[in-house]
Design a protein around this motif. Structure first.
Motif, PDB file in Angstrom:
ATOM      1  N   TRP A 146       0.824  -1.209   0.000  1.00  0.00           N
ATOM      2  CA  TRP A 146       0.000   0.000   0.000  1.00  0.00           C
ATOM      3  C   TRP A 146       0.861   1.263   0.000  1.00  0.00           C
ATOM      4  O   TRP A 146       0.568   2.237  -0.691  1.00  0.00           O
ATOM      5  CB  TRP A 146      -0.949   0.004   1.195  1.00  0.00           C
ATOM      6  N   ASN A 147       1.923   1.255   0.803  1.00  0.00           N
ATOM      7  CA  ASN A 147       2.822   2.414   0.832  1.00  0.00           C
ATOM      8  C   ASN A 147       3.439   2.657  -0.545  1.00  0.00           C
ATOM      9  O   ASN A 147       3.580   3.805  -0.985  1.00  0.00           O
ATOM     10  CB  ASN A 147       3.917   2.201   1.872  1.00  0.00           C
ATOM     11  N   LEU A 148       3.785   1.559  -1.213  1.00  0.00           N
ATOM     12  CA  LEU A 148       4.415   1.664  -2.528  1.00  0.00           C
ATOM     13  C   LEU A 148       3.447   2.204  -3.572  1.00  0.00           C
ATOM     14  O   LEU A 148       3.761   3.150  -4.303  1.00  0.00           O
ATOM     15  CB  LEU A 148       4.934   0.289  -2.964  1.00  0.00           C
ATOM     16  N   VAL A 149       2.251   1.622  -3.630  1.00  0.00           N
ATOM     17  CA  VAL A 149       1.300   2.031  -4.668  1.00  0.00           C
ATOM     18  C   VAL A 149       0.808   3.459  -4.427  1.00  0.00           C
ATOM     19  O   VAL A 149       0.618   4.238  -5.381  1.00  0.00           O
ATOM     20  CB  VAL A 149       0.117   1.043  -4.753  1.00  0.00           C
ATOM     21  N   GLN A 150       0.618   3.846  -3.162  1.00  0.00           N
ATOM     22  CA  GLN A 150       0.150   5.204  -2.871  1.00  0.00           C
ATOM     23  C   GLN A 150       1.225   6.243  -3.158  1.00  0.00           C
ATOM     24  O   GLN A 150       0.911   7.363  -3.578  1.00  0.00           O
ATOM     25  CB  GLN A 150      -0.323   5.296  -1.407  1.00  0.00           C
ATOM     26  N   SER A 151       2.473   5.865  -2.968  1.00  0.00           N
ATOM     27  CA  SER A 151       3.576   6.790  -3.255  1.00  0.00           C
ATOM     28  C   SER A 151       3.795   6.934  -4.758  1.00  0.00           C
ATOM     29  O   SER A 151       3.945   8.050  -5.272  1.00  0.00           O
ATOM     30  CB  SER A 151       4.868   6.301  -2.585  1.00  0.00           C
ATOM     31  N   GLU A 152       3.838   5.810  -5.473  1.00  0.00           N
ATOM     32  CA  GLU A 152       4.145   5.840  -6.904  1.00  0.00           C
ATOM     33  C   GLU A 152       2.979   6.348  -7.744  1.00  0.00           C
ATOM     34  O   GLU A 152       3.177   7.065  -8.724  1.00  0.00           O
ATOM     35  CB  GLU A 152       4.572   4.442  -7.380  1.00  0.00           C
ATOM     36  N   MET A 153       1.762   5.961  -7.380  1.00  0.00           N
ATOM     37  CA  MET A 153       0.588   6.350  -8.155  1.00  0.00           C
ATOM     38  C   MET A 153       0.006   7.695  -7.723  1.00  0.00           C
ATOM     39  O   MET A 153      -0.905   8.222  -8.369  1.00  0.00           O
ATOM     40  CB  MET A 153      -0.501   5.287  -8.028  1.00  0.00           C
ATOM     41  N   VAL A 154       0.534   8.259  -6.627  1.00  0.00           N
ATOM     42  CA  VAL A 154       0.029   9.518  -6.062  1.00  0.00           C
ATOM     43  C   VAL A 154      -1.483   9.388  -5.842  1.00  0.00           C
ATOM     44  O   VAL A 154      -2.302  10.069  -6.468  1.00  0.00           O
ATOM     45  CB  VAL A 154       0.331  10.731  -6.975  1.00  0.00           C
ATOM     46  N   CYS A 155      -1.848   8.484  -4.942  1.00  0.00           N
ATOM     47  CA  CYS A 155      -3.253   8.203  -4.675  1.00  0.00           C
ATOM     48  C   CYS A 155      -3.423   7.858  -3.198  1.00  0.00           C
ATOM     49  O   CYS A 155      -2.442   7.802  -2.452  1.00  0.00           O
ATOM     50  CB  CYS A 155      -3.745   7.044  -5.551  1.00  0.00           C
ATOM     51  N   ASP A 176      -9.158  10.794  12.027  1.00  0.00           N
ATOM     52  CA  ASP A 176      -9.075  11.412  10.719  1.00  0.00           C
ATOM     53  C   ASP A 176      -7.702  11.259  10.056  1.00  0.00           C
ATOM     54  O   ASP A 176      -7.392  11.926   9.059  1.00  0.00           O
ATOM     55  CB  ASP A 176      -9.433  12.907  10.807  1.00  0.00           C
ATOM     56  N   THR A 177      -6.848  10.399  10.621  1.00  0.00           N
ATOM     57  CA  THR A 177      -5.516  10.202  10.039  1.00  0.00           C
ATOM     58  C   THR A 177      -5.563   9.143   8.942  1.00  0.00           C
ATOM     59  O   THR A 177      -6.461   8.316   8.874  1.00  0.00           O
ATOM     60  CB  THR A 177      -4.500   9.776  11.108  1.00  0.00           C
ATOM     61  N   VAL A 178      -4.554   9.175   8.081  1.00  0.00           N
ATOM     62  CA  VAL A 178      -4.393   8.214   6.990  1.00  0.00           C
ATOM     63  C   VAL A 178      -2.903   7.870   6.896  1.00  0.00           C
ATOM     64  O   VAL A 178      -2.068   8.541   7.514  1.00  0.00           O
ATOM     65  CB  VAL A 178      -4.900   8.790   5.645  1.00  0.00           C
ATOM     66  N   PRO A 179      -2.533   6.839   6.136  1.00  0.00           N
ATOM     67  CA  PRO A 179      -1.102   6.518   5.997  1.00  0.00           C
ATOM     68  C   PRO A 179      -0.296   7.700   5.465  1.00  0.00           C
ATOM     69  O   PRO A 179      -0.796   8.496   4.674  1.00  0.00           O
ATOM     70  CB  PRO A 179      -1.108   5.352   5.001  1.00  0.00           C
ATOM     71  N   ARG A 180       0.941   7.791   5.901  1.00  0.00           N
ATOM     72  CA  ARG A 180       1.813   8.899   5.493  1.00  0.00           C
ATOM     73  C   ARG A 180       1.997   8.950   3.978  1.00  0.00           C
ATOM     74  O   ARG A 180       2.163  10.038   3.401  1.00  0.00           O
ATOM     75  CB  ARG A 180       3.181   8.752   6.174  1.00  0.00           C
ATOM     76  N   ALA A 181       1.913   7.800   3.312  1.00  0.00           N
ATOM     77  CA  ALA A 181       2.092   7.763   1.865  1.00  0.00           C
ATOM     78  C   ALA A 181       0.962   8.466   1.121  1.00  0.00           C
ATOM     79  O   ALA A 181       1.086   8.766  -0.070  1.00  0.00           O
ATOM     80  CB  ALA A 181       2.199   6.316   1.387  1.00  0.00           C
ATOM     81  N   CYS A 182      -0.153   8.752   1.812  1.00  0.00           N
ATOM     82  CA  CYS A 182      -1.279   9.443   1.179  1.00  0.00           C
ATOM     83  C   CYS A 182      -1.021  10.933   1.013  1.00  0.00           C
ATOM     84  O   CYS A 182      -1.655  11.588   0.185  1.00  0.00           O
ATOM     85  CB  CYS A 182      -2.546   9.251   2.017  1.00  0.00           C
TER      86      CYS A 182
END
Length: 210
Positions: free
Chosen positions: A111-120, A136-142
């Motif tokens: 998830w960290n990888l796809v959210q970082s690379e895809m900007v999503c 209201d928090t989300v992963p840092r990669a978001c």
């Protein structure tokens, strides 16, 4: 070399998304690498057969090349059908990894990888993280752009676009490219088989004349 390099690039650059699409989706690049290696060996029969004017080696070359042609057609068809099934496969993979995110380190890394690379963020948006993250928090990669001094990634700063649509579009285009390459190479191989058969007939006529 084109076949081997194409398969290697696809395998090395996009395999890390296998958590979402499964390993079976990436069998085609491996098959391309294997076929490229086989073509290298088969080409030796063609070169030696042409140089020595050996009908036996030429017909062996033609048979092997015809088998490679069928395999490449199979890759093209598989790439097309995988493209058609991609949305369903991705949806299942996203839901599965999201459900196991809290306990599965592999899912977290994916998830960290796809959210970082895809900007999503999330499957369809940041709200998908609500059952897992609190306050209201989300992963840092978001959070790809955060104000100076803000250390906590929240929905306010998270990317609003979900990963499903982005990864589906991205991988869909790659599977179509893979299908196109498979069919294009198959056409080249078919022409080579026909030319080899013509060469075989020419050699046979020369021997019969002698």
């Amino acid at each position: 070399m084109v076949v081997i390099v194409t398969g290697a690039i696809i395998q090395s650059n996009y395999y890390h998304y296998s958590n979402f699409v499964g390993d079976n989706f990436w069998t085609a690049p491996i098959v391309l690498i294997v076929i490229g290696s086989i073509i290298f060996v088969v080409a030796c029969f063609g070169c030696c057969g042409a140089a020595k004017e050996s009908p036996c080696m030429i017909i062996t070359f033609s048979i092997f090349l015809a088998l490679v042609f069928l395999a490449e057609i199979g890759i093209g068809i598989a790439g097309y059908y995988k493209h058609e099934e991609l949305s369903g496969i991705l949806e299942k993979g996203f839901n599965k990894t999201l459900d196991s995110y809290a306990t599965d380190k592999g899912a977290q890394e994916a998830w960290n990888l796809v959210q970082s690379e895809m900007v999503c963020c999330g499957i369809k948006g940041p709200e998908d993280w609500e059952p897992i993250y609190k306050n209201d928090t989300v992963p840092r990669a978001c959070c790809h752009r955060m104000p100076i001094g803000v250390n906590k990634c929240t929905r306010e700063y998270a990317t609003t676009e979900g990963c499903f649509s982005k990864l589906s579009s991205y991988l869909g285009s790659k599977s179509l490219i893979l299908a196109g390459i498979g069919i294009g190479l198959a056409i080249v191989q078919l022409i080579a088989v026909l030319l080899a058969c013509c060469l075989y007939g020419s050699f046979r006529r020369q021997y019969e004349t002698v």
